[in-house]
Write a protein that holds these residues in place. Structure first.
Motif, PDB file in Angstrom:
ATOM      1  N   ARG A   1      34.831  53.745  59.624  1.00  0.00           N
ATOM      2  CA  ARG A   1      36.258  53.519  59.872  1.00  0.00           C
ATOM      3  C   ARG A   1      37.084  53.770  58.617  1.00  0.00           C
ATOM      4  N   TYR A   2      36.834  54.882  57.987  1.00  0.00           N
ATOM      5  CA  TYR A   2      37.543  55.209  56.749  1.00  0.00           C
ATOM      6  C   TYR A   2      37.439  56.722  56.544  1.00  0.00           C
ATOM      7  N   PHE A   3      38.355  57.276  55.773  1.00  0.00           N
ATOM      8  CA  PHE A   3      38.292  58.700  55.451  1.00  0.00           C
ATOM      9  C   PHE A   3      37.222  58.893  54.390  1.00  0.00           C
ATOM     10  N   GLU A   4      36.235  59.739  54.698  1.00  0.00           N
ATOM     11  CA  GLU A   4      35.130  59.946  53.772  1.00  0.00           C
ATOM     12  C   GLU A   4      34.950  61.434  53.442  1.00  0.00           C
ATOM     13  N   GLY A   5      36.011  62.185  53.600  1.00  0.00           N
ATOM     14  CA  GLY A   5      35.943  63.617  53.352  1.00  0.00           C
ATOM     15  C   GLY A   5      36.413  64.390  54.571  1.00  0.00           C
TER      16      GLY A   5
ATOM     17  N   THR B   1      41.438  46.260  63.301  1.00  0.00           N
ATOM     18  CA  THR B   1      40.416  47.305  63.351  1.00  0.00           C
ATOM     19  C   THR B   1      39.889  47.490  64.765  1.00  0.00           C
ATOM     20  N   LEU B   2      39.597  46.389  65.449  1.00  0.00           N
ATOM     21  CA  LEU B   2      39.092  46.460  66.818  1.00  0.00           C
ATOM     22  C   LEU B   2      40.130  47.067  67.772  1.00  0.00           C
ATOM     23  N   ALA B   3      41.390  46.772  67.525  1.00  0.00           N
ATOM     24  CA  ALA B   3      42.455  47.221  68.425  1.00  0.00           C
ATOM     25  C   ALA B   3      43.008  48.597  68.058  1.00  0.00           C
ATOM     26  N   GLY B   4      42.594  49.140  66.919  1.00  0.00           N
ATOM     27  CA  GLY B   4      43.104  50.440  66.515  1.00  0.00           C
ATOM     28  C   GLY B   4      44.551  50.392  66.068  1.00  0.00           C
ATOM     29  N   THR B   5      44.930  49.309  65.394  1.00  0.00           N
ATOM     30  CA  THR B   5      46.304  49.185  64.915  1.00  0.00           C
ATOM     31  C   THR B   5      46.269  48.678  63.479  1.00  0.00           C
TER      32      THR B   5
ATOM     33  N   ILE C   1      48.865  56.124  53.133  1.00  0.00           N
ATOM     34  CA  ILE C   1      47.622  56.346  53.863  1.00  0.00           C
ATOM     35  C   ILE C   1      47.170  55.090  54.598  1.00  0.00           C
ATOM     36  N   ASP C   2      47.576  53.899  54.103  1.00  0.00           N
ATOM     37  CA  ASP C   2      47.154  52.668  54.784  1.00  0.00           C
ATOM     38  C   ASP C   2      47.832  52.501  56.142  1.00  0.00           C
ATOM     39  N   THR C   3      48.826  53.338  56.469  1.00  0.00           N
ATOM     40  CA  THR C   3      49.441  53.276  57.809  1.00  0.00           C
ATOM     41  C   THR C   3      48.606  54.016  58.832  1.00  0.00           C
ATOM     42  N   LEU C   4      47.621  54.774  58.367  1.00  0.00           N
ATOM     43  CA  LEU C   4      46.735  55.516  59.249  1.00  0.00           C
ATOM     44  C   LEU C   4      45.449  54.733  59.449  1.00  0.00           C
ATOM     45  N   HIS C   5      45.149  54.396  60.690  1.00  0.00           N
ATOM     46  CA  HIS C   5      43.912  53.669  60.979  1.00  0.00           C
ATOM     47  C   HIS C   5      42.860  54.651  61.478  1.00  0.00           C
ATOM     48  N   VAL C   6      41.718  54.663  60.816  1.00  0.00           N
ATOM     49  CA  VAL C   6      40.593  55.487  61.244  1.00  0.00           C
ATOM     50  C   VAL C   6      39.671  54.618  62.097  1.00  0.00           C
TER      51      VAL C   6
ATOM     52  N   PHE D   1      20.625  60.635  62.831  1.00  0.00           N
ATOM     53  CA  PHE D   1      20.029  59.310  62.705  1.00  0.00           C
ATOM     54  C   PHE D   1      20.040  58.629  64.069  1.00  0.00           C
ATOM     55  N   LEU D   2      19.296  57.531  64.186  1.00  0.00           N
ATOM     56  CA  LEU D   2      19.274  56.746  65.412  1.00  0.00           C
ATOM     57  C   LEU D   2      20.159  55.511  65.214  1.00  0.00           C
ATOM     58  N   PRO D   3      21.335  55.470  65.829  1.00  0.00           N
ATOM     59  CA  PRO D   3      22.236  54.331  65.630  1.00  0.00           C
ATOM     60  C   PRO D   3      21.810  53.124  66.446  1.00  0.00           C
ATOM     61  N   GLU D   4      22.154  51.938  65.964  1.00  0.00           N
ATOM     62  CA  GLU D   4      21.952  50.750  66.774  1.00  0.00           C
ATOM     63  C   GLU D   4      22.916  50.798  67.951  1.00  0.00           C
ATOM     64  N   GLU D   5      22.541  50.140  69.054  1.00  0.00           N
ATOM     65  CA  GLU D   5      23.361  50.213  70.265  1.00  0.00           C
ATOM     66  C   GLU D   5      24.770  49.690  69.979  1.00  0.00           C
ATOM     67  N   GLY D   6      25.768  50.450  70.416  1.00  0.00           N
ATOM     68  CA  GLY D   6      27.160  50.052  70.246  1.00  0.00           C
ATOM     69  C   GLY D   6      27.842  50.674  69.049  1.00  0.00           C
ATOM     70  N   ARG D   7      27.068  51.194  68.098  1.00  0.00           N
ATOM     71  CA  ARG D   7      27.703  51.775  66.903  1.00  0.00           C
ATOM     72  C   ARG D   7      28.385  53.103  67.232  1.00  0.00           C
TER      73      ARG D   7
END
Length: 236
Positions: free
Chosen positions: A168-172, A25-29, A215-220, A134-140
């Motif tokens: 990090r997921y398809f939500e619409g 997830t962190l690496a986008g793979t 769909i699991d081959t696609l990383h969001v 909204f006000l996100p926490e720093e880094g989000r």
């Protein structure tokens, strides 16, 4: 321990204390790709794209030359000067930082030769609420520079987008930062009966379809929630 690419990768994964899914997830793979890299003979290091190596090394906090060639040290030079501290965030502002690398608004290339338009920016809280709700926490919510014309005219080369990395997921249907087969792209995602469509605004680019079973081959990597437009005055 054998001093091979796979052995070094396995060591870095163990010492990170993270799961394969967290690293992916962190690496986008994908989790499968991270696993393959730890298996002897599965991957030839010289065939791995440079931006993929950089993403993995960033996620594991290791040096690319150590991972690829075994050159010490494993991590950053301990004798290097400490980084200059960033100034404090002014009261009433939210700070947004630039993500590593760039996102393609084209066919899926990530080109490190193009510098980031912004490194970080402080935005007034009222403006953040107005733009993203909204006000996100720093880094989000992080920034990324786009290069390419596949999303033209909605998104253009040099535009700086705000990515909500918690989504990090398809939500619409919407515009997302995605990683597909090692390529990082900004695309519109739309679910239709035959699968998930990866859509470009520019009509000269064809849409791609990810079948429902793949769909699991696609990383969001996150959903686009806003942006900073950096354009010539004549364009307004």
């Amino acid at each position: 321990m054998r001093d091979t690419f796979a052995a070094r990768m396995a060591l870095a994964v163990r010492e990170s204390g993270r799961s394969l899914q967290e690293i992916a997830t962190l690496a986008g793979t994908t989790k499968g790709q991270v696993s393959q890299w730890q298996t002897e003979g599965k991957v030839q290091p010289e065939n791995i794209k440079a931006h993929v190596v950089e993403s993995i090394c960033s996620a594991l906090a290791i040096r690319p030359r150590w991972l690829l060639y075994g050159e010490s040290p494993m991590r950053g030079d301990p004798t290097a000067s400490p980084p200059v501290s960033a100034p404090e965030i002014p009261a009433g502002y939210v700070r947004f930082h630039m993500m590593e690398g760039q996102a393609s608004g084209g066919v899926g290339m990530v080109n490190q030769d193009f510098p980031a338009v912004l490194r970080e920016v402080d935005v007034a809280e009222w403006q953040v609420r107005s733009q993203i709700g909204f006000l996100p926490e720093e880094g989000r919510v992080q920034l990324i520079t786009v290069h390419g014309d596949s999303m033209y005219p909605d998104i253009r080369t040099g535009d700086v987008l705000m990515v909500d990395t918690a989504r990090r997921y398809f939500e619409g249907d919407g515009v997302y930062l995605i990683n597909l087969n090692g390529y990082t792209m900004v695309k519109r995602l739309q679910m239709l009966p035959n699968g998930l469509h990866i859509v470009s605004t520019n009509p000269k680019y064809q849409s791609a379809v990810v079948p429902s079973g793949e769909i699991d081959t696609l990383h969001v990597a996150g959903r686009i929630v806003g942006g900073a437009i950096m354009r010539r005055g004549e364009e307004f």
